[in-house]
Design a protein around this motif. Structure first.
Motif, PDB file in Angstrom:
ATOM      1  N   ALA A 124       0.828  -1.205   0.000  1.00 52.75           N
ATOM      2  CA  ALA A 124       0.000   0.000   0.000  1.00 52.75           C
ATOM      3  C   ALA A 124       0.861   1.253   0.000  1.00 52.75           C
ATOM      4  CB  ALA A 124      -0.922  -0.009   1.215  1.00 52.75           C
ATOM      5  N   CYS A 125       2.037   1.147   0.597  1.00 55.96           N
ATOM      6  CA  CYS A 125       2.955   2.279   0.629  1.00 55.96           C
ATOM      7  C   CYS A 125       3.762   2.423  -0.656  1.00 55.96           C
ATOM      8  CB  CYS A 125       3.924   2.121   1.811  1.00 55.96           C
ATOM      9  SG  CYS A 125       3.160   2.115   3.434  1.00 55.96           S
ATOM     10  N   GLU A 126       4.166   1.298  -1.255  1.00 55.57           N
ATOM     11  CA  GLU A 126       5.113   1.338  -2.367  1.00 55.57           C
ATOM     12  C   GLU A 126       4.512   0.996  -3.731  1.00 55.57           C
ATOM     13  OE1 GLU A 126       8.969  -0.411  -1.669  1.00 55.57           O
ATOM     14  OE2 GLU A 126       8.606  -0.484   0.488  1.00 55.57           O
ATOM     15  N   LEU A 127       3.298   0.443  -3.744  1.00 55.46           N
ATOM     16  CA  LEU A 127       2.690   0.046  -5.013  1.00 55.46           C
ATOM     17  C   LEU A 127       1.270   0.604  -5.122  1.00 55.46           C
ATOM     18  CD1 LEU A 127       4.142  -1.656  -7.171  1.00 55.46           C
ATOM     19  CD2 LEU A 127       2.826  -3.631  -6.412  1.00 55.46           C
ATOM     20  N   HIS A 128       1.074   1.762  -4.536  1.00 56.44           N
ATOM     21  CA  HIS A 128      -0.252   2.380  -4.470  1.00 56.44           C
ATOM     22  C   HIS A 128      -0.793   2.768  -5.835  1.00 56.44           C
ATOM     23  CE1 HIS A 128       2.101   6.017  -5.022  1.00 56.44           C
ATOM     24  NE2 HIS A 128       2.837   5.652  -3.986  1.00 56.44           N
ATOM     25  N   ASP A 129       0.102   2.892  -6.842  1.00 51.84           N
ATOM     26  CA  ASP A 129      -0.356   3.278  -8.174  1.00 51.84           C
ATOM     27  C   ASP A 129      -0.926   2.106  -8.968  1.00 51.84           C
ATOM     28  OD1 ASP A 129       2.158   2.096  -8.265  1.00 51.84           O
ATOM     29  OD2 ASP A 129       2.805   3.237 -10.036  1.00 51.84           O
ATOM     30  N   ARG A 130      -0.870   0.894  -8.407  1.00 53.44           N
ATOM     31  CA  ARG A 130      -1.381  -0.283  -9.110  1.00 53.44           C
ATOM     32  C   ARG A 130      -2.466  -1.017  -8.326  1.00 53.44           C
ATOM     33  NH1 ARG A 130       2.322  -3.614 -12.895  1.00 53.44           N
ATOM     34  NH2 ARG A 130       0.491  -3.145 -14.160  1.00 53.44           N
ATOM     35  N   ILE A 131      -2.609  -0.682  -7.048  1.00 53.49           N
ATOM     36  CA  ILE A 131      -3.526  -1.401  -6.165  1.00 53.49           C
ATOM     37  C   ILE A 131      -4.672  -0.485  -5.758  1.00 53.49           C
ATOM     38  CG2 ILE A 131      -3.737  -2.530  -3.918  1.00 53.49           C
ATOM     39  CD1 ILE A 131      -0.758  -3.297  -4.204  1.00 53.49           C
ATOM     40  N   ALA A 132      -5.899  -0.989  -5.849  1.00 56.85           N
ATOM     41  CA  ALA A 132      -7.074  -0.178  -5.535  1.00 56.85           C
ATOM     42  C   ALA A 132      -7.378  -0.138  -4.044  1.00 56.85           C
ATOM     43  CB  ALA A 132      -8.289  -0.698  -6.296  1.00 56.85           C
TER      44      ALA A 132
END
Length: 299
Positions: free
Chosen positions: A144-152
């Motif tokens: 959620a901190c590092e891949l927030h641009d791909r995870i809803a």
């Protein structure tokens, strides 16, 4: 005879349309395995939501598919379920796990796993969700901190966030945390973990407030005491923070009397080791109800 053969062929095609596959990609020269479940009745033209479900320390992808049983949700609402396998049955969530000591880049793995799903399966890029328990839950927090641009959205069970550089929220994202007050491995109140991968973690209330601040939510949550379903010594309290403008929400479930377990799941180890399973909450259904209301805005 011809009609009968056609009927048999149709049955075979229908059966094959509900598939569980063992799949592999290579990341940083390491073969990474995962199990994909695609429900029946879906075509290539359909774009389906994806739930990536991460096992705990010493778990496996195969066990996670059964342990956190999202298949009824997948079959009913047409959702792809993906259970990846961690290196040495662990995830590099930033704490002292075997995968961490080996320098495994699990953020990159999940990133490339999402790319694979979008390329090879009818996956909707705006509806990629991650959940996990214990080590897998900490990993979900890191994503959620590092891949927030791909995870809803993410949903974390029996875990929190480590107070380290690997856990620095930089962008609003809907999150859910489900935690038992009697968890013997991940302390509900937070602080220094004395067992497992260690680390100093946020308490359940603290992690909800941290994300609520990041997500621009109201300071005061809506608190609901859920009606009990069974008399198993547990009770459920739901807290929900919401951003009045974006409607991004932060949801917490406190399982009073619950242990290091998946609510609605199995008593996978004796209570003296992991505590009690609550059957007053179906975690899979609660997680899906949370996920399905969220989409990745940028996609």
């Amino acid at each position: 005879m011809r009609t009968f053969l056609l009927f048999l062929l149709m049955l075979v095609c229908f059966d094959l349309s509900a598939q569980q596959r063992n799949e592999t990609i290579t990341v940083d020269g390491i073969k990474r395995d995962f199990i994909t479940y695609i429900p029946a009745g879906t075509g290539n033209a359909d774009k389906l939501p994806v739930i990536i479900s991460l096992h705990g320390r010493l778990g496996t992808a195969e066990r996670q598919m059964k342990f956190a049983n999202f298949k009824p949700v997948a079959d009913r609402d047409k959702v792809i379920i993906v259970c990846p396998q961690g290196i040495d049955r662990s995830w590099n969530d930033g704490r002292g796990t075997p995968a961490h000591y080996k320098g495994v880049n699990d953020v990159k793995f999940i990133d490339q796993l999402i790319t694979f799903m979008l390329k090879h399966h009818p996956a909707d890029a705006s509806r990629i969700y991650v959940t996990g328990m214990s080590n897998g839950g900490f990993m979900a927090s890191r994503l959620a901190c590092e891949l927030h641009d791909r995870i809803a959205a993410i949903a974390v069970v029996a875990a929190s966030m480590d107070n380290s550089e690997s856990y620095r929220p930089v962008k609003p994202i809907p999150v859910m945390y489900i935690q038992g007050t009697n968890d013997p491995l991940v302390p509900f109140a937070g602080g220094k973990m004395k067992r497992g991968a260690g680390g100093t973690i946020y308490g359940h209330e603290e992690v909800l407030k941290k994300w609520a601040l990041m997500d621009g939510c109201d300071n005061k949550p809506v608190i609901t005491n859920l009606a009990p379903k069974v008399n198993d010594g547990t009770s459920i309290t739901k807290e929900e923070y919401e951003n009045p403008s974006t409607h991004i929400n932060v949801v917490g479930y406190t399982i009073t009397g619950g242990g290091h377990t998946w609510p609605g799941g199995s008593q996978y180890l004796p209570k003296m080791i992991v505590g009690s399973v609550s059957h007053n909450l179906d975690a899979c259904q609660a997680i899906w109800d949370f996920f399905k209301g969220n989409r990745l805005a940028s996609n």
